[in-house]
Motif scaffolding. Sequence first.
Motif: not given
Length: 239
Positions: A61, A64-65, A168, A172, A175
Amino acid sequence: MGYRPLTQLVNKLRETREELPVNHKRVLRIMFQNDLLSHSYKKKTAKYSSYEGSQGGECKNHIKGRFSTDRPLQKIGTDVTEARFGSQTTDERIYISLFTDFFSGEILSYSTSLHPNTEFVLESLNPVLEMVKDVPYKTTIHSDQGTQYQSGKYHSALKKYKVKQSMSRKSSPCDNAPTESLIHQLKVGTVLNHRYKTQQDLEQAISNWVNYYNYKRIRQSNNWQTPNEMRNMYIQKYA
């Protein structure tokens, strides 16, 4: 349409009439009194999942947001969902693959199919790859761990255009929150409020909604511009 974007549109109209702007709380109150607030966003539909376990093609990922970006085609999200027509059974459904630009929320490309295979995802991916091939910075495309995104064909397509792949974590959905949110908005604008007799009717409704979303739907995160206007403003500024 929510009360905040509606307030913007109302005030634009009032400005042409040389009238004073109205407060968003007033618009909210009027919408509440006349039962004009949408309840569809609270509806839940069965979520399609293409995860079939590890196929050996998982990626880290890299997002990471960090969804925000100051330039188009730098961070792109994708996902697959389903929509039903006719009698709403599993025999009468289509799958939708879409790619959205995290910069403006614009739907860059989408495809529909009766079968959620890798080829169907590549059909919507290819136009995006053509868009990003000349950008002067790295593009990252973020998805879940669906089997289509773990396939060798998908990996090869991204590698050919030097696009970084991001995934993701398992189970989740947060994500990939912007893409998940967009898909829910698409369903609110189509299958959560309407029933379509045929596949053709449903596909036409999806096409109409995508056009509306890209060219007419203003967004607060875009400074009350449409996704298309947001992208064009960037192009004009840095051309």
